[in-house]
Write a protein that holds these residues in place. Structure first.
Motif, short mmCIF file in Angstrom:
data_model
loop_
_atom_site.label_atom_id
_atom_site.label_comp_id
_atom_site.label_asym_id
_atom_site.label_seq_id
_atom_site.Cartn_x
_atom_site.Cartn_y
_atom_site.Cartn_z
N UNK A 1 0.94 -1.17 0.03
CA UNK A 1 -0.17 0.06 0.06
C UNK A 1 0.83 1.23 0.15
N UNK A 2 1.96 1.13 0.81
CA UNK A 2 2.97 2.29 0.86
C UNK A 2 3.64 2.53 -0.53
N UNK A 3 4.03 1.47 -1.12
CA UNK A 3 4.50 1.65 -2.30
C UNK A 3 3.87 1.91 -3.72
N UNK A 4 2.29 1.62 -3.47
CA UNK A 4 1.63 2.18 -4.67
C UNK A 4 1.47 3.57 -4.54
N UNK A 5 1.35 4.08 -3.13
CA UNK A 5 1.33 5.25 -3.07
C UNK A 5 2.31 6.18 -3.25
N UNK A 6 3.52 5.76 -2.98
CA UNK A 6 4.96 6.18 -3.26
C UNK A 6 4.87 6.41 -5.05
N UNK A 7 4.63 5.33 -5.94
CA UNK A 7 4.57 5.42 -7.06
C UNK A 7 3.50 6.46 -7.67
N UNK A 8 2.29 6.62 -7.16
CA UNK A 8 1.43 7.60 -7.52
C UNK A 8 1.92 8.96 -7.21
N UNK A 9 2.55 9.14 -6.13
CA UNK A 9 3.07 10.56 -5.91
C UNK A 9 4.27 10.73 -7.19
N UNK A 10 4.92 9.80 -7.40
CA UNK A 10 6.09 9.96 -8.44
C UNK A 10 5.37 10.27 -9.70
N UNK A 11 4.35 9.64 -10.15
CA UNK A 11 3.59 9.77 -11.27
C UNK A 11 3.06 11.14 -11.23
N UNK A 12 2.27 11.59 -10.05
CA UNK A 12 1.63 12.87 -10.06
C UNK A 12 2.64 14.02 -10.42
#
Length: 389
Positions: free
Chosen positions: A281-292
């Motif tokens: 869950x933390x990892x997908x959120x970090x990747x979402x941040x990078x994508x944003x």
């Protein structure tokens, strides 16, 4: 151990050994034994080696490989290329049904090439011996072999690719046994870089792709899946029960939280995912941040916490901790404005782009090109004297 080897009590004389083996061979194999004897007597060592290699490649030769290696090849092994000697020995060792017997056989093979002038080939023998130790649960012995081999390889500018392949394959399997995701991921990819994928059996390809995908997702230092996503090994998962793993990797690479949620029902198939759900869950959120961050132009990377909360499906009071984590992992660079609840991002980690991300970059480049042209026209209109010829 090979049934043939247990039944036969072969004389140490190589020709007698050959003739004894020939009596047990089928018609298609008997010609090989005649050729071995002829080439041996004529001292044509290179041709004899090639003929032995051809013989060992035949599935029906399996029961003859161990006695042939120990009672015939051993007589003239000093005339043979040492890499070929070890390769034939490794092939013969697969005929043992007992790993302890195979380990004993390989240990003697290591001793045969433990000379200063054959240190590169020595690494190959040591690493394959270490693999048997790993199968027997001797992790310490395997680690010692890896460390010793690494030191030797560091002294060479280059060695045969098969030696590197063995080193990285066994190292990867060692890290897998230890449950070290990042170590497995790194060494397995290096192993794949040393081989031709079509030479790997399909089941092994599927298993390797599955393990790589698992480690990429669970590794706490792995946030760039580019090398794996570009590798054809992932095609092995297509049409299998593990196909969803590839889709999950793509979701993480794109920071697509919605696709992550849609694939969650599959997590029940792998207990490690349910046990490590918090990490995922933390990892997908970090990747979402990078994508944003990535979707924004370079002059528009002052991002409100509210926007990040919406992208990552988090409460706004959790966003700052996520940003700090991304900064610590060096996924982004920038500064946090706690008062106005903003983050100013100056750099984002490079990564492999999918088609949608590439299209987004194309649009940003077009916008940038248009801005440059508009600025040039403005300057030309405001200061025409600068453009007088």
């Amino acid at each position: 151990m090979s049934t043939m080897y247990q039944q036969m009590d072969l004389d140490q004389n190589p020709i007698v050994a050959l003739r004894g083996l020939r009596k047990h061979a089928s018609g298609e194999l008997q010609d090989y034994f005649d050729a071995f004897e002829d080439l041996y007597e004529r001292k044509l060592w290179h041709q004899l080696t090639l003929k032995i290699e051809e013989f060992f490649s035949l599935p029906s030769s399996g029961q003859f490989q161990i006695p042939l290696f120990q009672n015939f090849i051993s007589d003239w092994e000093n005339k043979m290329n040492k890499l070929k000697l070890v390769t034939l020995g490794l092939t013969a060792s697969k005929q043992f049904n007992d790993n302890n017997e195979a380990l004993g056989f390989l240990t003697t093979l290591v001793e045969r090439v433990s000379k200063p002038e054959t240190q590169d080939v020595y690494v190959l023998a040591v690493m394959e011996t270490a693999f048997k130790k790993l199968l027997l649960g001797d992790l310490e012995g395997t680690k010692r072999a890896i460390d010793e081999s690494q030191k030797i390889l560091d002294t060479f500018d280059s060695v045969e690719t098969v030696i590197y392949a063995s080193f990285y394959r066994v190292s990867a399997d060692f890290h897998k046994a230890k449950g070290e995701y990042a170590g497995y991921y790194k060494n397995a990819l290096l192993y794949l870089a040393c081989i031709q994928l079509e030479d790997v059996p399909i089941k092994e390809r599927i298993d390797r792709a599955y393990d790589l995908a698992l480690c990429a997702l669970l590794g706490d230092t792995i946030y760039n899946f580019g090398e794996l996503l570009m590798h054809p090994i992932l095609d092995s998962l297509s049409g299998t029960e593990h196909e969803w793993l590839r889709a999950l990797l793509l979701a993480f690479n794109a920071g697509d939280y919605g696709r992550f949620e849609a694939l969650q029902p599959y997590f029940a198939k792998q207990s490690l995912f349910t046990e490590n759900f918090g990490h995922l869950l933390e990892k997908i959120r970090l990747m979402s941040l990078i994508e944003a961050v990535f979707r924004r132009s370079a002059d528009n990377r002052t991002i409100p916490f509210t926007s990040i909360a919406a992208e990552t499906r988090m409460r706004i009071d959790e966003v700052e901790v996520l940003i700090m984590k991304a900064l610590c992992l060096k996924l982004i660079r920038g500064t946090i404005d706690q008062v106005d609840e903003l983050v100013v991002v100056t750099w984002v980690q490079p990564r492999v782009l999918d088609t949608n991300q590439i299209d987004g970059m194309r649009r940003r480049l077009e916008d940038w090109d248009e801005n440059v042209k508009r600025t040039a026209r403005l300057v030309e209109n405001e200061t025409p004297e600068l453009f007088v010829q």
